[in-house]
Structure formats: structure tokens, C-alpha cells
Motif scaffolding. Structure first.
Motif, PDB file in Angstrom:
ATOM      1  N   ASP A  24      18.757  13.202  22.488  1.00 53.54           N
ATOM      2  CA  ASP A  24      17.998  13.847  23.571  1.00 53.54           C
ATOM      3  C   ASP A  24      17.094  12.890  24.334  1.00 53.54           C
ATOM      4  O   ASP A  24      16.133  13.314  24.984  1.00 53.54           O
ATOM      5  N   THR A  25      17.402  11.594  24.292  1.00 48.25           N
ATOM      6  CA  THR A  25      16.693  10.632  25.134  1.00 48.25           C
ATOM      7  C   THR A  25      17.396  10.516  26.472  1.00 48.25           C
ATOM      8  O   THR A  25      18.529  10.968  26.649  1.00 48.25           O
ATOM      9  N   ALA A  26      16.739   9.887  27.434  1.00 44.34           N
ATOM     10  CA  ALA A  26      17.296   9.736  28.784  1.00 44.34           C
ATOM     11  C   ALA A  26      18.470   8.764  28.782  1.00 44.34           C
ATOM     12  O   ALA A  26      18.609   7.923  27.880  1.00 44.34           O
ATOM     13  N   ARG A  27      19.320   8.904  29.798  1.00 42.57           N
ATOM     14  CA  ARG A  27      20.416   7.950  29.982  1.00 42.57           C
ATOM     15  C   ARG A  27      19.840   6.548  30.217  1.00 42.57           C
ATOM     16  O   ARG A  27      18.789   6.397  30.845  1.00 42.57           O
ATOM     17  N   GLU A  28      20.554   5.521  29.745  1.00 43.67           N
ATOM     18  CA  GLU A  28      20.098   4.136  29.897  1.00 43.67           C
ATOM     19  C   GLU A  28      21.237   3.292  30.459  1.00 43.67           C
ATOM     20  O   GLU A  28      22.390   3.436  30.047  1.00 43.67           O
ATOM     21  N   GLN A  29      20.900   2.405  31.393  1.00 39.30           N
ATOM     22  CA  GLN A  29      21.904   1.612  32.104  1.00 39.30           C
ATOM     23  C   GLN A  29      22.738   0.773  31.153  1.00 39.30           C
ATOM     24  O   GLN A  29      23.944   0.589  31.360  1.00 39.30           O
ATOM     25  N   GLU A  30      22.101   0.259  30.084  1.00 32.85           N
ATOM     26  CA  GLU A  30      22.839  -0.613  29.165  1.00 32.85           C
ATOM     27  C   GLU A  30      24.026   0.114  28.524  1.00 32.85           C
ATOM     28  O   GLU A  30      25.109  -0.465  28.383  1.00 32.85           O
ATOM     29  N   PHE A  31      23.823   1.373  28.132  1.00 33.34           N
ATOM     30  CA  PHE A  31      24.921   2.138  27.550  1.00 33.34           C
ATOM     31  C   PHE A  31      25.963   2.484  28.613  1.00 33.34           C
ATOM     32  O   PHE A  31      27.174   2.414  28.362  1.00 33.34           O
ATOM     33  N   ASP A  32      25.493   2.840  29.820  1.00 35.70           N
ATOM     34  CA  ASP A  32      26.428   3.148  30.905  1.00 35.70           C
ATOM     35  C   ASP A  32      27.303   1.945  31.238  1.00 35.70           C
ATOM     36  O   ASP A  32      28.494   2.088  31.526  1.00 35.70           O
ATOM     37  N   ASP A  33      26.718   0.748  31.208  1.00 33.51           N
ATOM     38  CA  ASP A  33      27.485  -0.465  31.521  1.00 33.51           C
ATOM     39  C   ASP A  33      28.629  -0.668  30.531  1.00 33.51           C
ATOM     40  O   ASP A  33      29.753  -1.031  30.919  1.00 33.51           O
ATOM     41  N   LEU A  34      28.352  -0.454  29.250  1.00 32.48           N
ATOM     42  CA  LEU A  34      29.394  -0.644  28.244  1.00 32.48           C
ATOM     43  C   LEU A  34      30.502   0.396  28.386  1.00 32.48           C
ATOM     44  O   LEU A  34      31.686   0.085  28.192  1.00 32.48           O
ATOM     45  N   VAL A  35      30.143   1.626  28.751  1.00 24.36           N
ATOM     46  CA  VAL A  35      31.174   2.640  28.998  1.00 24.36           C
ATOM     47  C   VAL A  35      32.016   2.248  30.206  1.00 24.36           C
ATOM     48  O   VAL A  35      33.251   2.409  30.202  1.00 24.36           O
ATOM     49  N   SER A  36      31.375   1.712  31.260  1.00 25.37           N
ATOM     50  CA  SER A  36      32.127   1.280  32.452  1.00 25.37           C
ATOM     51  C   SER A  36      33.132   0.188  32.105  1.00 25.37           C
ATOM     52  O   SER A  36      34.275   0.207  32.569  1.00 25.37           O
TER      53      SER A  36
END
Length: 354
Positions: A24-36
């Protein structure tokens, strides 16, 4: 549909998940980058970082569709965590009794293909997965599977660093010691991400640069001053569909890799050969006059016809030289038009764009 079983160590696993304080924490760019990066390498429109809580699947990162969580009983990743050391691949969910009745298969987003690599805690518990999925059946090649596993390890390290940052906040007296270790983690992560990003610029089958890498190199070549305009050639394997239909995709892949070897040997020292898609390749010849570029293309065409692969393989080539004021896309379009002329004129030839 078969509901996922609970891991034998479920209580300990949930305790490990809570320890990371990430739910339940906010989205973070570092995790989004790895998914991309995972989606790009695996060629899927959707991907996620998921965590399996007591009764739900929660998304730390989700791309390709909207949502924050789903019931655990409907989660593909709830099956993935049952085998923490294995990558789970579902080529067609409609043919898998575990998922054929799943709401995400029967309705939006109509999942057919799924691949998930477990996210492991530092003490070995499977907390969730890094997964990619698609609405059409598919599969992963070995390089893609290895990359997905590597990226899942990076997600786990990212969670470790989140935990380390929390601990730093609670141990200001030991700030210097923690800061040194955090810097080391970030340096390792940065290096790993640089290596993984490079994979997104390389075609996994042939090892050649891909369309993305070609676009950057062509833009750079066009921008250079004091040199002759770069030449661009599009190479297409003649009747390649027949090779796949008659001899199978394995033989087709062999033809592609053999052609890639010829391209590497002839153009790696000066210029670039890239896989553009399917059976098409693009050759970038910087600072190369038209006559010389045409000779190189003719030599390539003859070399391909002599490949010792047991099949009569030929190529058609469209060649264009960049014009002042022309965009890279326009140069490629002229080369493509010349390629179609070569096909129309009987194939196995080089045609220069007007």
C-alpha cells in the motif's frame, strides 16, 4: 480454474512480506523502470511487480492496464510463489486447467500468455513476482527467460534497499555506516540496470542491434558534419515465409542467425547491421559514397547465396543515400521503396532508390 494452494511456510512468508513495509505504498519510478525493461525484452504490452498478501494480490507497479489489487485466488502470481526457484510460464491460459476459468482470462484483460519470476526475500521466501503478460498466446526464448530472472533479482534488491532506507531513518546514530552500504547497493543496481538496458538494444535471436539501436546510430550519423552522407540498405530474405512453412521455425531461425553472421563479418568494423523486424535487416554505412555502398550490397547478396546451409537462400536489397534536409525516417522509406522494386523485378538483386 484451480485456486492456488498456500505455501507450506505461509505464516513465515507473510511475516517476511510485512517486514519490508511496502504494501500500500505509492508507485515508485525505480520499480516502473524495471517493469518497462521486462516488457521490452519479452515483447509484451502488460507487466507488473506483484506482492501476494494474505487475501489479495497487490501491485507495486502495473503497466498496460489499471488497478491496485486483485483477489489472491484469481492471481497467476499466487501460483508462481509456490515454486520460489522456478520461472512460471503459461503459453496459453485457455489450455491450462489452473487458469482456463479465471476471470482475467474469460474477461478483460483476456490474459493468454503469462511469465512470472518469483521475488525472493533475503531469507528465501517468495513474496510475489515480476511478471509479463499478453492477450495472445506466446512463449519465452532462453535469453528472455534469463533476463526476466535477472530483473526479478533487481526488484528484490530494490525492496532490500527500501528496507535499508527505513532502517537508516531509525538509526541516525549509525548514519555513516548505513550510507556507505546504501551507496554500494545503488552502484551495484546502476551497473546492473545499465547492463539490462543494453539488452533492450539487442535482438536476442541474432545478437545484432535492434531497431531502437539502429535509430540512435542513424540519427548520430546524419548529424555528423564533414563526412559524406550515410547510406542505408534494407535487406529482406526472399520467400522467407516458405522456409518457415516448409522446414519449420527452427530452420527459419537458423537462416536468420546465419545471415546475421554474414552481416556482422562484413559491417561490424565500419557501420552497423541491425535486425529491423521479422526477416528484414538494415545496414547503416556512414561516410560511404553511393557507388561503394552499392558494391558492398552486391557483395553481401552474393555471399548470402553461397551460405552452406542446405537451402537456396537469396536476399533482395533496397539502398538509399541520405539527402540533406531529409529525416532518418524518410531515408528509410526511400530504401524500403527500393526494396519493393527489387522484389517486383524478380528478387535476388540490389535496387538503388531514386
Amino acid at each position: 480454474m484451480i485456486k492456488p494452494a498456500l505455501p507450506v511456510n505461509e505464516a513465515e512468508r507473510l511475516a517476511a512480506l510485512q517486514r519490508y513495509r511496502v504494501l500500500d505504498t505509492a508507485r515508485e519510478q525505480e520499480f516502473d523502470d524495471l517493469v518497462s525493461i521486462a516488457r521490452t525484452i519479452c515483447g509484451t504490452p502488460m507487466g507488473a511487480v506483484t506482492l501476494i498478501d494474505r487475501d489479495r494480490q497487490w501491485f507495486k507497479s502495473l503497466q498496460g492496464l489499471e488497478g491496485e489489487q486483485t483477489p489472491r485466488d484469481e492471481a497467476f502470481c499466487a501460483h508462481t510463489i509456490l515454486k520460489p526457484e522456478e520461472l512460471m510460464v503459461v503459453a496459453d491460459a485457455r489450455q491450462d486447467q489452473r487458469f482456463s476459468g479465471n476471470p482475467s482470462v474469460l474477461g478483460d484483460p483476456h490474459i493468454r500468455f503469462y511469465a512470472g519470476a518469483p521475488l525472493l526475500s533475503s531469507d528465501g521466501y517468495a513474496l510475489g513476482s515480476l511478471c509479463v503478460f499478453d492477450s495472445v498466446p506466446s512463449d519465452l526464448g532462453a535469453p528472455q527467460a534469463d533476463a526476466l530472472r535477472a530483473l526479478s533479482r533487481q526488484v528484490s534488491r530494490m525492496m532490500e534497499m527500501r528496507l535499508l532506507r527505513i532502517e537508516i531513518d531509525h538509526h541516525q546514530a549509525e548514519h555513516d555506516w548505513y550510507e556507505a552500504h546504501l551507496l554500494e547497493y545503488y552502484q551495484q543496481l546502476e551497473q546492473a540496470n545499465l547492463e539490462l538496458s543494453e539488452q533492450t538494444r539487442t535482438d536476442p535471436l541474432t545478437g545484432l542491434p535492434n531497431r531502437r539501436a539502429l535509430a540512435a546510430a542513424l540519427t548520430d550519423a546524419i548529424g555528423r558534419t564533414g563526412e559524406a552522407a550515410p547510406a542505408v540498405a534494407i535487406v529482406d530474405i526472399d520467400h522467407f515465409k516458405m522456409v518457415n512453412d516448409i522446414h519449420g521455425h527452427g530452420e527459419g531461425d537458423q537462416v536468420l542467425t546465419e545471415l546475421a553472421g554474414v552481416l556482422k563479418s562484413q559491417f561490424s568494423a565500419r557501420g552497423m547491421a541491425a535486425r529491423y523486424g521479422g526477416e528484414e535487416f538494415v545496414i547503416l554505412m556512414p561516410d560511404t559514397p553511393l557507388q561503394q555502398a552499392e558494391l558492398q550490397c552486391e557483395y553481401l547478396r552474393e555471399s548470402v547465396s553461397l551460405l552452406p546451409i542446405g537451402l537456396p537462400i537469396t536476399v533482395s536489397i533496397g539502398l538509399a543515400v541520405h539527402r540533406v534536409g531529409e529525416s532518418s525516417a524518410e531515408t528509410l522509406r526511400r530504401a524500403d521503396a527500393a526494396l519493393y522494386q527489387a522484389k517486383a523485378q524478380g528478387r535476388d538483386r540490389v535496387v538503388v532508390a531514386s
